[in-house]
Design a protein around this motif. Sequence first.
Motif, PDB file in Angstrom:
ATOM      1  N   ARG A   1     -16.651 -12.686 -11.694  1.00  0.00           N
ATOM      2  CA  ARG A   1     -16.005 -12.630 -10.386  1.00  0.00           C
ATOM      3  C   ARG A   1     -15.035 -11.450 -10.320  1.00  0.00           C
ATOM      4  NH1 ARG A   1     -16.286 -17.578  -7.453  1.00  0.00           N
ATOM      5  NH2 ARG A   1     -17.119 -19.327  -8.678  1.00  0.00           N
ATOM      6  N   ILE A   2     -14.876 -10.910  -9.142  1.00  0.00           N
ATOM      7  CA  ILE A   2     -13.918  -9.827  -8.933  1.00  0.00           C
ATOM      8  C   ILE A   2     -12.514 -10.428  -8.863  1.00  0.00           C
ATOM      9  CG2 ILE A   2     -13.160  -8.007  -7.360  1.00  0.00           C
ATOM     10  CD1 ILE A   2     -16.097  -7.825  -6.415  1.00  0.00           C
ATOM     11  N   ASP A   3     -11.624  -9.983  -9.756  1.00  0.00           N
ATOM     12  CA  ASP A   3     -10.261 -10.516  -9.732  1.00  0.00           C
ATOM     13  C   ASP A   3      -9.214  -9.449  -9.386  1.00  0.00           C
ATOM     14  OD1 ASP A   3     -10.125  -9.029 -12.054  1.00  0.00           O
ATOM     15  OD2 ASP A   3      -9.547 -10.693 -13.350  1.00  0.00           O
ATOM     16  N   LYS A   4      -9.671  -8.207  -9.235  1.00  0.00           N
ATOM     17  CA  LYS A   4      -8.773  -7.142  -8.811  1.00  0.00           C
ATOM     18  C   LYS A   4      -9.597  -6.068  -8.125  1.00  0.00           C
ATOM     19  CE  LYS A   4      -5.058  -4.136 -10.573  1.00  0.00           C
ATOM     20  NZ  LYS A   4      -4.299  -3.703 -11.785  1.00  0.00           N
ATOM     21  N   CYS A   5      -9.085  -5.562  -7.005  1.00  0.00           N
ATOM     22  CA  CYS A   5      -9.856  -4.585  -6.246  1.00  0.00           C
ATOM     23  C   CYS A   5      -8.921  -3.707  -5.430  1.00  0.00           C
ATOM     24  CB  CYS A   5     -10.845  -5.302  -5.321  1.00  0.00           C
ATOM     25  SG  CYS A   5     -11.789  -4.196  -4.260  1.00  0.00           S
ATOM     26  N   ALA A   6      -9.247  -2.429  -5.338  1.00  0.00           N
ATOM     27  CA  ALA A   6      -8.492  -1.496  -4.500  1.00  0.00           C
ATOM     28  C   ALA A   6      -9.467  -0.505  -3.880  1.00  0.00           C
ATOM     29  CB  ALA A   6      -7.438  -0.763  -5.321  1.00  0.00           C
ATOM     30  N   ILE A   7      -9.343  -0.310  -2.588  1.00  0.00           N
ATOM     31  CA  ILE A   7     -10.213   0.620  -1.862  1.00  0.00           C
ATOM     32  C   ILE A   7      -9.345   1.569  -1.049  1.00  0.00           C
ATOM     33  CG2 ILE A   7     -12.048   0.882  -0.147  1.00  0.00           C
ATOM     34  CD1 ILE A   7     -12.942  -1.970  -0.842  1.00  0.00           C
ATOM     35  N   GLY A   8      -9.442   2.857  -1.343  1.00  0.00           N
ATOM     36  CA  GLY A   8      -8.704   3.858  -0.593  1.00  0.00           C
ATOM     37  C   GLY A   8      -9.626   4.598   0.364  1.00  0.00           C
ATOM     38  N   LEU A   9      -9.083   5.005   1.496  1.00  0.00           N
ATOM     39  CA  LEU A   9      -9.841   5.749   2.507  1.00  0.00           C
ATOM     40  C   LEU A   9      -9.152   7.077   2.769  1.00  0.00           C
ATOM     41  CD1 LEU A   9     -10.393   2.844   5.074  1.00  0.00           C
ATOM     42  CD2 LEU A   9     -11.980   3.594   3.288  1.00  0.00           C
ATOM     43  N   PHE A  10      -9.922   8.149   2.826  1.00  0.00           N
ATOM     44  CA  PHE A  10      -9.335   9.444   3.172  1.00  0.00           C
ATOM     45  C   PHE A  10     -10.256  10.191   4.145  1.00  0.00           C
ATOM     46  CE2 PHE A  10     -11.681   9.839  -0.769  1.00  0.00           C
ATOM     47  CZ  PHE A  10     -12.247  11.107  -0.799  1.00  0.00           C
ATOM     48  N   GLY A  11      -9.626  11.035   4.969  1.00  0.00           N
ATOM     49  CA  GLY A  11     -10.353  11.717   6.028  1.00  0.00           C
ATOM     50  C   GLY A  11     -10.603  10.855   7.243  1.00  0.00           C
ATOM     51  N   LEU A  12     -10.006   9.675   7.289  1.00  0.00           N
ATOM     52  CA  LEU A  12     -10.304   8.714   8.346  1.00  0.00           C
ATOM     53  C   LEU A  12      -9.071   8.325   9.151  1.00  0.00           C
ATOM     54  CD1 LEU A  12     -12.782   6.476   6.335  1.00  0.00           C
ATOM     55  CD2 LEU A  12     -13.347   7.935   8.282  1.00  0.00           C
ATOM     56  N   GLY A  13      -8.036   9.143   9.113  1.00  0.00           N
ATOM     57  CA  GLY A  13      -6.824   8.845   9.865  1.00  0.00           C
ATOM     58  C   GLY A  13      -5.779   9.889   9.601  1.00  0.00           C
ATOM     59  N   PRO A  14      -4.583   9.700  10.130  1.00  0.00           N
ATOM     60  CA  PRO A  14      -3.520  10.680   9.926  1.00  0.00           C
ATOM     61  C   PRO A  14      -2.981  10.709   8.493  1.00  0.00           C
ATOM     62  CG  PRO A  14      -2.697   8.779  11.123  1.00  0.00           C
ATOM     63  CD  PRO A  14      -4.183   8.617  11.045  1.00  0.00           C
ATOM     64  N   ALA A  15      -3.270   9.677   7.718  1.00  0.00           N
ATOM     65  CA  ALA A  15      -2.821   9.608   6.324  1.00  0.00           C
ATOM     66  C   ALA A  15      -3.826   8.798   5.528  1.00  0.00           C
ATOM     67  CB  ALA A  15      -1.433   8.960   6.235  1.00  0.00           C
ATOM     68  N   VAL A  16      -3.814   8.979   4.215  1.00  0.00           N
ATOM     69  CA  VAL A  16      -4.654   8.135   3.368  1.00  0.00           C
ATOM     70  C   VAL A  16      -4.177   6.694   3.509  1.00  0.00           C
ATOM     71  CG1 VAL A  16      -5.221   9.937   1.720  1.00  0.00           C
ATOM     72  CG2 VAL A  16      -3.144   8.586   1.385  1.00  0.00           C
ATOM     73  N   THR A  17      -5.106   5.759   3.336  1.00  0.00           N
ATOM     74  CA  THR A  17      -4.744   4.359   3.544  1.00  0.00           C
ATOM     75  C   THR A  17      -5.587   3.456   2.660  1.00  0.00           C
ATOM     76  OG1 THR A  17      -4.404   2.675   5.259  1.00  0.00           O
ATOM     77  CG2 THR A  17      -6.416   3.980   5.409  1.00  0.00           C
ATOM     78  N   ARG A  18      -5.192   2.196   2.568  1.00  0.00           N
ATOM     79  CA  ARG A  18      -5.939   1.189   1.824  1.00  0.00           C
ATOM     80  C   ARG A  18      -6.706   0.288   2.791  1.00  0.00           C
ATOM     81  NH1 ARG A  18      -3.468  -0.158  -3.335  1.00  0.00           N
ATOM     82  NH2 ARG A  18      -4.644  -2.120  -3.319  1.00  0.00           N
ATOM     83  N   ALA A  19      -7.909  -0.084   2.392  1.00  0.00           N
ATOM     84  CA  ALA A  19      -8.731  -1.002   3.177  1.00  0.00           C
ATOM     85  C   ALA A  19      -8.428  -2.423   2.702  1.00  0.00           C
ATOM     86  CB  ALA A  19     -10.202  -0.672   3.025  1.00  0.00           C
TER      87      ALA A  19
END
Length: 291
Positions: free
Chosen positions: A209-227
């Motif tokens: 099972r997934i017990d830790k996860c991080a997803i970053g997005l770039f190029g999709l807004g005024p600043a980098v962000t987390r989903a």
Amino acid sequence: MKPAAFDYHRPATADEAVTLLAELGDEAKFIAGGQSLMPMLILRLAAFEHLIDISRLSGLEGIEVRGGSVWIGAGTRQAVIGRSETVAASVPLLARATPLIGHFQIRNRGTIGGSIAHADAAAEYPAVAITLDAQIELLSSRGARTVRAADFFTGMWSTDMADDELLTGVSFPIWEGRCGFAVDEFARRQGDFAIAGATVAVRIDNDGRIDKCAIGLFGLGPAVTRATAAEHALIGVFADDVDGKEIGNLAVSGLTSVPADLHGSTEYRTRVGATRVNRALDRALLEAKNG
């Protein structure tokens, strides 16, 4: 074109640099690799009466394991990071993002501190920093402080860093266990800024099972962000049961400021972003499952 005339300063230490900046005020600017600042100066999009060269400050370069994190001095060249065995072993996401930055000439001059301080929403290092919950170290004549990456990037080319502060280092937490990391981006040409991209880090437990996860997005807004919605949806799910396409769509569903320009409409960038999340997540999960 040539930049407007300026006075050049080269302090010997970080303390000297921030003291000089405080004395010179708004008409002064730090310069290290110059990969972002010099084009702006040459095109007369910016002008400063004083440039403070921090490229050779003692204590601003290096890569060290400190407890459960890898510390990287702000003046460390991107090419050095790309060649580091320590980074490859302990912060794989950073190592995999590095070759995507510009071209090798740019990476030979550009620094990690410069990239993060510039805070371009389509840049790889800010995305990695926010994905891995990096700690940003800042110094001024008033003292030192540390800021979480989640609080550091505040908007388009803007950060929590005060005008009199110098970025001195970045600490990336080391993930332990069965982890997987991937970065996926789409750019018109190799070396261009990303039209849309995703950085993914996952960890699975002994039951799969997934017990830790991080997803970053770039190029999709005024600043980098987390989903964050997509991250929460993955926690507790068996890695084999993940629907990457569904998670990709969820990751971009809450975005409200996706840019539109000559490279693509808002709708196009959003679709590309969802696909990048899907692809990066698939690769990260495969790596995690293979241990």
